[in-house]
Design a protein around this motif. Structure first.
Motif, PDB file in Angstrom:
ATOM      1  N   ASN A   1       0.836  -1.203   0.000  1.00  0.00           N
ATOM      2  CA  ASN A   1       0.000   0.000   0.000  1.00  0.00           C
ATOM      3  C   ASN A   1       0.868   1.249   0.000  1.00  0.00           C
ATOM      4  OD1 ASN A   1      -2.344  -1.454   0.064  1.00  0.00           O
ATOM      5  ND2 ASN A   1      -2.469  -1.453   2.309  1.00  0.00           N
ATOM      6  N   PHE A   2       1.973   1.194   0.736  1.00  0.00           N
ATOM      7  CA  PHE A   2       2.854   2.349   0.787  1.00  0.00           C
ATOM      8  C   PHE A   2       3.413   2.632  -0.600  1.00  0.00           C
ATOM      9  CE2 PHE A   2       6.427   4.957   1.699  1.00  0.00           C
ATOM     10  CZ  PHE A   2       6.010   5.710   2.789  1.00  0.00           C
ATOM     11  N   GLN A   3       3.829   1.570  -1.251  1.00  0.00           N
ATOM     12  CA  GLN A   3       4.343   1.708  -2.608  1.00  0.00           C
ATOM     13  C   GLN A   3       3.279   2.315  -3.517  1.00  0.00           C
ATOM     14  OE1 GLN A   3       7.537   0.914  -2.896  1.00  0.00           O
ATOM     15  NE2 GLN A   3       7.364   1.980  -4.862  1.00  0.00           N
ATOM     16  N   HIS A   4       2.082   1.807  -3.367  1.00  0.00           N
ATOM     17  CA  HIS A   4       0.974   2.293  -4.198  1.00  0.00           C
ATOM     18  C   HIS A   4       0.756   3.792  -3.981  1.00  0.00           C
ATOM     19  CE1 HIS A   4      -3.118   2.741  -5.765  1.00  0.00           C
ATOM     20  NE2 HIS A   4      -3.394   3.336  -4.612  1.00  0.00           N
ATOM     21  N   ILE A   5       0.786   4.206  -2.724  1.00  0.00           N
ATOM     22  CA  ILE A   5       0.564   5.621  -2.418  1.00  0.00           C
ATOM     23  C   ILE A   5       1.686   6.476  -2.991  1.00  0.00           C
ATOM     24  CG2 ILE A   5       0.486   7.287  -0.516  1.00  0.00           C
ATOM     25  CD1 ILE A   5      -0.850   4.981   1.113  1.00  0.00           C
ATOM     26  N   ALA A   6       2.912   6.016  -2.774  1.00  0.00           N
ATOM     27  CA  ALA A   6       4.054   6.773  -3.274  1.00  0.00           C
ATOM     28  C   ALA A   6       3.984   6.920  -4.789  1.00  0.00           C
ATOM     29  CB  ALA A   6       5.350   6.073  -2.869  1.00  0.00           C
ATOM     30  N   ASN A   7       3.503   5.874  -5.475  1.00  0.00           N
ATOM     31  CA  ASN A   7       3.451   5.920  -6.939  1.00  0.00           C
ATOM     32  C   ASN A   7       2.310   6.773  -7.465  1.00  0.00           C
ATOM     33  OD1 ASN A   7       5.596   4.246  -7.057  1.00  0.00           O
ATOM     34  ND2 ASN A   7       4.401   2.381  -7.481  1.00  0.00           N
ATOM     35  N   THR A   8       1.214   6.853  -6.729  1.00  0.00           N
ATOM     36  CA  THR A   8       0.040   7.498  -7.311  1.00  0.00           C
ATOM     37  C   THR A   8      -0.279   8.859  -6.706  1.00  0.00           C
ATOM     38  OG1 THR A   8      -1.320   6.232  -5.793  1.00  0.00           O
ATOM     39  CG2 THR A   8      -1.093   5.354  -8.008  1.00  0.00           C
TER      40      THR A   8
ATOM     41  N   ASP B   1       0.828  14.573  -4.939  1.00  0.00           N
ATOM     42  CA  ASP B   1      -0.332  15.440  -4.791  1.00  0.00           C
ATOM     43  C   ASP B   1      -0.516  15.879  -3.335  1.00  0.00           C
ATOM     44  OD1 ASP B   1      -1.832  16.300  -6.876  1.00  0.00           O
ATOM     45  OD2 ASP B   1      -3.639  15.208  -6.222  1.00  0.00           O
ATOM     46  N   TYR B   2      -0.438  14.894  -2.436  1.00  0.00           N
ATOM     47  CA  TYR B   2      -0.591  15.192  -1.011  1.00  0.00           C
ATOM     48  C   TYR B   2       0.436  16.234  -0.585  1.00  0.00           C
ATOM     49  CZ  TYR B   2      -3.243  10.777  -0.575  1.00  0.00           C
ATOM     50  OH  TYR B   2      -4.152   9.763  -0.707  1.00  0.00           O
ATOM     51  N   LEU B   3       1.690  16.000  -0.981  1.00  0.00           N
ATOM     52  CA  LEU B   3       2.773  16.870  -0.535  1.00  0.00           C
ATOM     53  C   LEU B   3       2.592  18.279  -1.077  1.00  0.00           C
ATOM     54  CD1 LEU B   3       5.864  14.505  -0.803  1.00  0.00           C
ATOM     55  CD2 LEU B   3       4.770  15.386   1.258  1.00  0.00           C
ATOM     56  N   SER B   4       2.328  18.390  -2.382  1.00  0.00           N
ATOM     57  CA  SER B   4       2.259  19.739  -2.941  1.00  0.00           C
ATOM     58  C   SER B   4       1.062  20.498  -2.366  1.00  0.00           C
ATOM     59  CB  SER B   4       2.215  19.687  -4.470  1.00  0.00           C
ATOM     60  OG  SER B   4       1.031  19.064  -4.882  1.00  0.00           O
ATOM     61  N   ASN B   5      -0.056  19.815  -2.224  1.00  0.00           N
ATOM     62  CA  ASN B   5      -1.213  20.513  -1.651  1.00  0.00           C
ATOM     63  C   ASN B   5      -0.962  20.955  -0.218  1.00  0.00           C
ATOM     64  OD1 ASN B   5      -2.890  20.543  -3.845  1.00  0.00           O
ATOM     65  ND2 ASN B   5      -3.785  18.542  -3.386  1.00  0.00           N
TER      66      ASN B   5
ATOM     67  N   LEU C   1     -13.323  -6.387  -1.202  1.00  0.00           N
ATOM     68  CA  LEU C   1     -12.686  -5.711  -2.336  1.00  0.00           C
ATOM     69  C   LEU C   1     -12.480  -4.214  -2.104  1.00  0.00           C
ATOM     70  CD1 LEU C   1     -14.617  -7.594  -5.123  1.00  0.00           C
ATOM     71  CD2 LEU C   1     -12.168  -7.736  -4.666  1.00  0.00           C
ATOM     72  N   ASN C   2     -12.770  -3.732  -0.896  1.00  0.00           N
ATOM     73  CA  ASN C   2     -12.714  -2.287  -0.665  1.00  0.00           C
ATOM     74  C   ASN C   2     -11.339  -1.682  -0.974  1.00  0.00           C
ATOM     75  OD1 ASN C   2     -14.579  -0.127   0.535  1.00  0.00           O
ATOM     76  ND2 ASN C   2     -12.624   0.259   1.507  1.00  0.00           N
ATOM     77  N   ALA C   3     -10.282  -2.309  -0.447  1.00  0.00           N
ATOM     78  CA  ALA C   3      -8.939  -1.755  -0.654  1.00  0.00           C
ATOM     79  C   ALA C   3      -8.583  -1.754  -2.142  1.00  0.00           C
ATOM     80  CB  ALA C   3      -7.913  -2.551   0.145  1.00  0.00           C
ATOM     81  N   GLU C   4      -8.955  -2.837  -2.849  1.00  0.00           N
ATOM     82  CA  GLU C   4      -8.727  -2.897  -4.295  1.00  0.00           C
ATOM     83  C   GLU C   4      -9.393  -1.725  -4.994  1.00  0.00           C
ATOM     84  OE1 GLU C   4      -6.956  -4.580  -6.452  1.00  0.00           O
ATOM     85  OE2 GLU C   4      -6.024  -5.406  -4.642  1.00  0.00           O
ATOM     86  N   ALA C   5     -10.618  -1.435  -4.545  1.00  0.00           N
ATOM     87  CA  ALA C   5     -11.387  -0.351  -5.161  1.00  0.00           C
ATOM     88  C   ALA C   5     -10.683   0.984  -4.959  1.00  0.00           C
ATOM     89  CB  ALA C   5     -12.795  -0.310  -4.565  1.00  0.00           C
ATOM     90  N   VAL C   6     -10.193   1.219  -3.739  1.00  0.00           N
ATOM     91  CA  VAL C   6      -9.508   2.490  -3.460  1.00  0.00           C
ATOM     92  C   VAL C   6      -8.290   2.641  -4.366  1.00  0.00           C
ATOM     93  CG1 VAL C   6      -8.213   3.765  -1.718  1.00  0.00           C
ATOM     94  CG2 VAL C   6     -10.316   2.602  -1.086  1.00  0.00           C
ATOM     95  N   LYS C   7      -7.555   1.578  -4.516  1.00  0.00           N
ATOM     96  CA  LYS C   7      -6.357   1.657  -5.358  1.00  0.00           C
ATOM     97  C   LYS C   7      -6.721   1.933  -6.811  1.00  0.00           C
ATOM     98  CE  LYS C   7      -3.407  -1.246  -2.513  1.00  0.00           C
ATOM     99  NZ  LYS C   7      -2.670  -2.503  -2.413  1.00  0.00           N
ATOM    100  N   ALA C   8      -7.772   1.277  -7.270  1.00  0.00           N
ATOM    101  CA  ALA C   8      -8.204   1.497  -8.655  1.00  0.00           C
ATOM    102  C   ALA C   8      -8.600   2.963  -8.856  1.00  0.00           C
ATOM    103  CB  ALA C   8      -9.372   0.576  -8.989  1.00  0.00           C
ATOM    104  N   MET C   9      -9.272   3.537  -7.870  1.00  0.00           N
ATOM    105  CA  MET C   9      -9.680   4.936  -7.976  1.00  0.00           C
ATOM    106  C   MET C   9      -8.463   5.859  -7.962  1.00  0.00           C
ATOM    107  SD  MET C   9     -12.785   4.390  -5.374  1.00  0.00           S
ATOM    108  CE  MET C   9     -14.091   5.564  -5.478  1.00  0.00           C
TER     109      MET C   9
ATOM    110  N   ARG D   1      -5.534   5.073  -9.109  1.00  0.00           N
ATOM    111  CA  ARG D   1      -4.891   4.939 -10.428  1.00  0.00           C
ATOM    112  C   ARG D   1      -5.623   5.762 -11.472  1.00  0.00           C
ATOM    113  NH1 ARG D   1      -4.193  -0.575  -8.781  1.00  0.00           N
ATOM    114  NH2 ARG D   1      -6.187  -1.146  -9.723  1.00  0.00           N
ATOM    115  N   ALA D   2      -6.936   5.843 -11.319  1.00  0.00           N
ATOM    116  CA  ALA D   2      -7.726   6.569 -12.325  1.00  0.00           C
ATOM    117  C   ALA D   2      -7.708   8.072 -12.080  1.00  0.00           C
ATOM    118  CB  ALA D   2      -9.163   6.056 -12.300  1.00  0.00           C
ATOM    119  N   GLY D   3      -7.087   8.503 -10.988  1.00  0.00           N
ATOM    120  CA  GLY D   3      -7.003   9.933 -10.717  1.00  0.00           C
ATOM    121  C   GLY D   3      -8.295  10.524 -10.183  1.00  0.00           C
ATOM    122  N   TRP D   4      -9.121   9.688  -9.599  1.00  0.00           N
ATOM    123  CA  TRP D   4     -10.361  10.170  -8.963  1.00  0.00           C
ATOM    124  C   TRP D   4      -9.962  10.754  -7.614  1.00  0.00           C
ATOM    125  CZ3 TRP D   4     -15.346   6.698  -8.859  1.00  0.00           C
ATOM    126  CH2 TRP D   4     -16.379   7.386  -8.182  1.00  0.00           C
ATOM    127  N   LYS D   5     -10.066  12.072  -7.484  1.00  0.00           N
ATOM    128  CA  LYS D   5      -9.568  12.732  -6.263  1.00  0.00           C
ATOM    129  C   LYS D   5     -10.399  12.343  -5.066  1.00  0.00           C
ATOM    130  CE  LYS D   5      -6.468  15.220  -8.436  1.00  0.00           C
ATOM    131  NZ  LYS D   5      -5.097  14.793  -8.439  1.00  0.00           N
TER     132      LYS D   5
END
Lengths: 557, 562
Positions: free
Chosen positions: A50-57, A61-65, B548-556, B558-562
């Motif tokens: 999850n950490f990796q995922h956050i860092a990548n995506t 955004d979090y930091l700049s905001n 599937l909640n965590a999967e959903a958050v990650k997908a969102m 990736r899609a740039g849904w703020k």
């Protein structure tokens, strides 16, 4: 001969005291650090996917905001707070006495409430824009209107409710500023503006920085406003990780990073002014004659003071009042009186505990002023303010429950008695969390007060054989009166508005005004929330008025 | 103790063997016969078929007890009738479920053959023992609430006594004796309760004393009203015992106080159980539960989405509790299969559109909102919102992660603005013309329609509700639900609370107070909900959404849904 002897003796005893005070500061720091340690301990855990995922995506955004938000609020609180403090202390104009205390009022307004209120008024679907559209037959896209729910809007909202921190502390600094300094400046031909920018502000820098540090830490910890405005900041990221991904550990790791970020800021700031010290030499104050403002100048001074007061308090409070009038019949009953009582007593207890510890620790640090350890311990103990209340609450929850369960097991094993959960789910846990979170507020306020007491006063007292606690009671506390009241008030109002910690740690059936207001507001029932929100503001007014009285007494010998 | 147990088992045994005999041999002598069965017996008989198994066992035992008492009193010819009594009334349907509990018919066939041959009891002792052991396990499996069973027996005592004694004379000895038998069974059952309910037992014994010569019909039997009075006394004791030991329950609720407290107040009124409440965010409460561990004071955790219940179950802070009454009324997909949690109300995520700018037939499904013709026309709140996360989790469950990713990218491109505000804000934005379609939870529209604030109500009237995916999987549903904590110190109260929250009264309240749909079928819904018409709900088991909640958050993300 005799005199020298006595002096030696008392110097010797001061060394013993030193050790005791060092112990005090260490113990307080360790206790207050416990929850933060729990959070930081998460860094010892492996970093998950999850950490990796956050860092990548989303992390950039979090930091700049977060940075933009902090810069904006820094500027906003500095301009509003310092200018208001200067005008009300150095100038005289119609209504000055009123503004003196009224400018503190926005402090009683929780940030998320002001955000909801302005959104209700200024949003695209709100009454103002609807009126404009209907009057001019405009449609969406035909006209430009500032978007309240944007990062700019968030900066405005937070600046409006946080500038009083700067105002309060800077004003006390201006009042206590060595008048000789300003007199010299003026007699050397500097006009009021030049005196402000080149003498008063630099000399008040510790106070300005103290106020802004509080405002910025509060900004970092804010969740309600940015979440409602849809701005992804570091804090919303922490909660998204916890709530959305269900990963408390990664959320705690992010919180630890936030802590280090804040620690770094504080260290840099401290270092940059490490050689600047501004002290008062005397308790006596002869206030400089105020600069009389007349005509256009007076008008602009009044207008300028009206901006933060009007937008930070009068306008939103009026809107809340209007909503409350629609619903007060259903909102006001005995349970409401209970809410007021709960909020008030909780805030009173927490602010007194905070103040007591802050006095102890600040005084200890004063005695130990050469000790690097004392200063580091104190700094570390104040980091909690930048951490979102929910995260602090988790940091309190875990060690308290562990202690309770351990105690219970021990009692059962040795005495066959079960204690159940002794501290968890009691107000003690909640008050402890408040102290961890708001300790910084009282310490910063007291420190900026201490900064103005010249150390030679202590030295003289020492030479004369005064013991430390006498120095504290007879010399420091009277000189610190304004700062003490300010510290008490700031924490009081903060606890009154405090929400997430209360929400998680409170005992059964224990509600506060903030909890009630939040529950309704977050269910998008702003109108129903208005009575409680207004009550927070009203209960907060009381200490604000007390404070302004204390400040006035001090200015008038 | 053993004697009592063996005795009662023996009775059940006899009944069972007689039933079996009757089934095997249709020409068995039932002289007392069907023709003479009074009307009341007929109705009790009809009722019997629908009774739960433990009560049927108790009913049969009552008849046999009467027979045994007569046998012991030296009236074997009278007793035989009673021992055969159940046979005439029994249908195969009454024994439904016995086999599933491990009932071994062959053992009983042997016993019944022996009895038919008139062998003395001593000679068939081994057979009796073997059968007894088998029955013991059946009885243990059958379980049932002893207090409820005794209450049922009391009802039957009254019914039968009313027939047996008329005008202060024994007019139907059989019924008089049956009523006696039911009372005996009642005492035996009461003695199985631990700790022994002495007050209940003595009130039952006082009832039994109203048969002056035990089962033998006397000249001056007790009057019906005497029996009634004593039965009431027994029932009073039963009620006292049914009241849970503690009079409070501790609730951790993610449902806001205003949306649950009125129900709790009602619960307290009905049961006298006080409800202690802490409300907070679901995850925060879960963390508190985890930290508090085995000593946590919390009895139940109430959440407003299934994801949190799933997490609580994964974290091991809930316990599985079977509540048969509830399993019968809440559909499988809205509760955990093992009983870790139960849904309480349904929250549907629907489309809101402006009838001025959108024709109803342009709308079809969530999926279609990613089409190009919706460019910059859609309002939806941030991806941090749990209901959006659940919606996307349902996408992943139905069509997999890859197709969800692709859909999300196109969907997010169609947003009219950066997501901000809550669901009401999206509805207002549609009303004001900022966007044409919004995805929201239906109860927010309901709240706005019923709002005391004129502006809100007006905005709500400018938009319309559309049920998406009616041609396909159905509209996405989430639940608010409840689970009993592992540490629950007041578990019985927790069960009582859950039963109350699933009762018709409470289910109606969700609709009236917050425009949520009931999880229990056949409950009246509010006028607002009725006005939105019937719809097809997604049949996906809601526990999938939690997984599937965590999967959903990650997908969102990736899609740039703020």
């Amino acid at each position: 001969m005799e005199i020298t002897q006595r002096a030696k003796l008392s110097l010797f005893s001061w060394r013993i005291y030193n050790a005791r005070w060092l112990a005090v500061i260490t113990v307080v720091a360790i206790i207050l650090w416990l929850p933060l340690f729990i959070i930081i301990a998460s860094l010892g855990q492996p970093f998950s996917d999850n950490f990796q995922h956050i860092a990548n995506t989303v992390l950039p955004d979090y930091l700049s905001n977060s940075l933009i938000l902090m810069l904006g609020v820094a500027l906003g609180t500095f301009v509003l707070g310092t200018s208001a403090a200067w005008l009300t202390t150095m100038c005289s104009f119609p209504g000055r006495r009123l503004f003196e205390w009224a400018l503190l009022l926005p402090m009683a307004m929780p940030a998320y409430i002001i955000a909801y209120t302005y959104t209700g008024m200024l949003d695209f679907a709100g009454p103002l824009q609807t009126f404009l559209r209907e009057t001019f037959a405009w449609r969406y896209g035909d006209y430009w209107f500032p978007e309240i729910r944007s990062i700019g809007g968030a900066i405005c909202m937070l600046s409006l409710v946080l500038y009083p921190y700067v105002y309060l502390i800077v004003r006390a600094a201006f009042l206590n500023q060595s008048h000789a300094l300003l007199e010299v400046s003026r007699s050397l031909g500097n006009g009021p503006w030049r005196t402000l920018f080149f003498v008063a502000i630099p000399a008040a820098r510790p106070a300005i920085v103290a106020g802004m540090t509080l405002a910025l830490m509060e900004t970092l910890a804010d969740y309600g406003t940015v979440q409602y405005f849809g701005i992804s900041t570091f804090t919303t990221g922490i909660f998204r990780t916890w709530f959305g991904l269900g990963d408390l550990n990664t959320a705690a790791q992010l919180s630890s990073m936030l802590l280090f970020f804040v620690a770094a800021l504080i260290v840099i700031e401290r270092h940059s002014r490490s050689h600047m010290r501004f002290h008062n030499t005397t308790l006596q104050k002869t206030h400089l004659p105020r600069i009389p403002l007349t005509g256009t100048n007076a008008f602009f001074a009044v207008l300028w003071c009206c901006v933060p007061l009007g937008f930070g308090f009068i306008l939103p409070a009026t809107q809340l009042l209007a909503w409350a009038l629609e619903t007060w019949q259903t909102a006001l009953d005995w349970s409401f009186a209970k809410l007021v009582f709960n909020s008030f007593s909780l805030a009173a207890i927490a602010s007194i505990v905070c103040l007591f510890l802050a006095v102890l620790v600040c005084f200890a640090q004063r005695i130990m002023h050469k000790s690097k350890w004392a200063s580091l311990a104190l700094r570390a103990a104040t980091l909690g303010y930048a951490v979102p209340g929910t995260v602090i609450a988790v940091g309190v929850l875990i060690p308290f429950a562990a202690f309770d369960n351990g105690l219970d097991r021990w009692l059962v094993k040795n005495f066959s008695v079960s204690s159940g959960l002794l501290l968890s789910g009691t107000l003690i846990a909640a008050v402890f969390a408040y102290v961890v979170r708001f300790f910084s507020v009282s310490v910063q306020t007291l420190e900026s007060g201490y900064a103005k007491i010249y150390p030679s006063i202590d030295h003289s007292a020492r030479t004369l054989g005064m013991r430390p606690h006498k120095v504290l009671c007879k010399i420091h506390l009277p000189m610190l009166k304004t700062s003490l009241v300010a510290a008490l008030l700031l924490v009081f109002v903060d606890v009154l508005k405090e929400l997430p910690t209360t929400l998680i740690l409170r005992p059964f059936n224990f509600n506060t005004l903030a909890v009630r207001a939040y529950e309704l507001a977050s269910d998008e029932r702003l109108i129903d929330a208005s009575s409680s929100a207004l009550a927070i503001v009203l209960v907060g007014l009381l200490p604000v008025l007390l404070l302004s009285r204390a400040m006035n007494q001090q200015t008038k010998p | 103790m053993t004697i009592i147990k063996r005795n009662s088992l023996f009775c059940t045994l006899l009944v069972t063997s007689i039933i079996l005999t009757a089934c095997d041999n249709k020409n068995a002598p039932n002289d007392a016969a069907d023709a003479s069965v009074p009307a009341i017996e007929q109705s009790a008989h009809n009722k019997l078929e629908t009774l739960p198994l433990p009560k049927r066992l108790a009913f049969m035992s009552g008849h046999v007890e009467a027979g045994l008492a007569l046998y012991r009193a030296g009236k074997p010819e009278m007793g035989a009738k009673h021992l055969l009594h159940p046979v005439s009334e029994t249908h195969a349907t009454e024994r439904v479920g016995l086999d599933a509990l491990g009932f071994d018919a062959s053992l009983f066939e042997a016993v019944s053959t022996a009895l038919e041959r008139g062998l003395p009891a001593s000679e068939i002792e081994t057979q009796l023992l073997a059968a007894e052991e088998n029955l013991a396990s059946v009885a243990a499996q059958a379980g049932g609430d002893t207090l409820e069973i005794i209450d049922y027996l009391m009802e039957t005592v009254l019914d039968e006594y009313a027939i047996g004694v008329t005008d202060d004379l024994v007019t139907d000895a059989g019924e008089y004796q049956d009523a006696y038998g039911f009372t005996v069974v009642g005492i035996k059952r009461a003695k199985t309760i631990k700790p022994q309910p002495l007050a209940l037992i003595s009130s039952l014994e006082a009832l039994l004393a109203l048969w002056p010569e035990a089962p033998i019909p006397p000249e001056n039997p007790a009057t019906l009203s005497q029996i009634q009075t004593q039965v009431e006394a027994v029932r009073g004791e039963l009620n006292k015992l049914a009241m849970p030991a503690s009079d409070e329950i501790n609730v951790y609720s993610a449902r806001k106080e205003a949306l649950i407290k009125p129900l709790f107040d009602r619960f307290t009124e009905q049961t006298g159980i006080n409800v202690n409440l802490v409300t907070s965010k679901g995850d925060a409460l879960l963390t508190r539960l985890e930290a508090e561990g085995a000593k946590s004071p919390a009895d139940v955790l109430i959440t407003v989405d299934v994801g949190r219940l799933h997490r609580a179950q994964q974290a091991g802070v809930l316990q599985a509790v079977e509540i048969p009454d509830i399993n019968a009324v809440i559909a499988d997909r809205y509760r955990d299969s093992a009983g870790y949690w139960y849904g309480l109300s349904l929250r549907s995520r629907v489309l809101i559109y402006s009838p001025e700018r959108v024709k109803e037939n342009e709308l079809s499904s969530y999926e279609a909102l990613a089409d190009d013709n919706w460019q910059s026309r859609i309002c939806i709140r941030s991806s941090g919102n749990i209901y959006n996360q659940s919606l996307i989790a349902s996408f992943i469950a139905h069509s997999g992660i890859e197709s969800t990713d692709a859909w999300l990218k196109r969907f997010v491109d169609n947003f009219a603005r950066h997501p901000r505000g809550g669901d009401r804000d999206q509805i207002k934005a549609v009303a004001a013309g900022l966007c044409d379609v919004a995805v929201v939870n239906s109860y927010y529209l309901g709240a706005m329609l019923n709002s005391s604030n004129a502006q809100e109500a007006k905005a709500a009237e400018q938009v319309k509700l559309f049920w998406p995916n009616q041609a396909g999987r159905g509209t996405h549903m989430n639940i608010s639900g409840v689970g009993i904590t592992k540490a629950a110190p007041n578990k019985a109260n927790a069960v009582a609370l859950i039963k109350f929250l699933a009762s018709e009264e409470s289910q109606k309240w969700y609709a009236e107070a917050n425009n949520e749909y009931p999880v229990v079928g056949g409950v009246d819904i509010s006028a607002t909900l009725t006005s939105w018409g019937k719809f097809k709900a997604d049949t996906l088991a809601v526990e999938k959404l939690g997984e599937l909640n965590a999967e959903a958050v990650k997908a969102m993300d990736r899609a740039g849904w703020k």
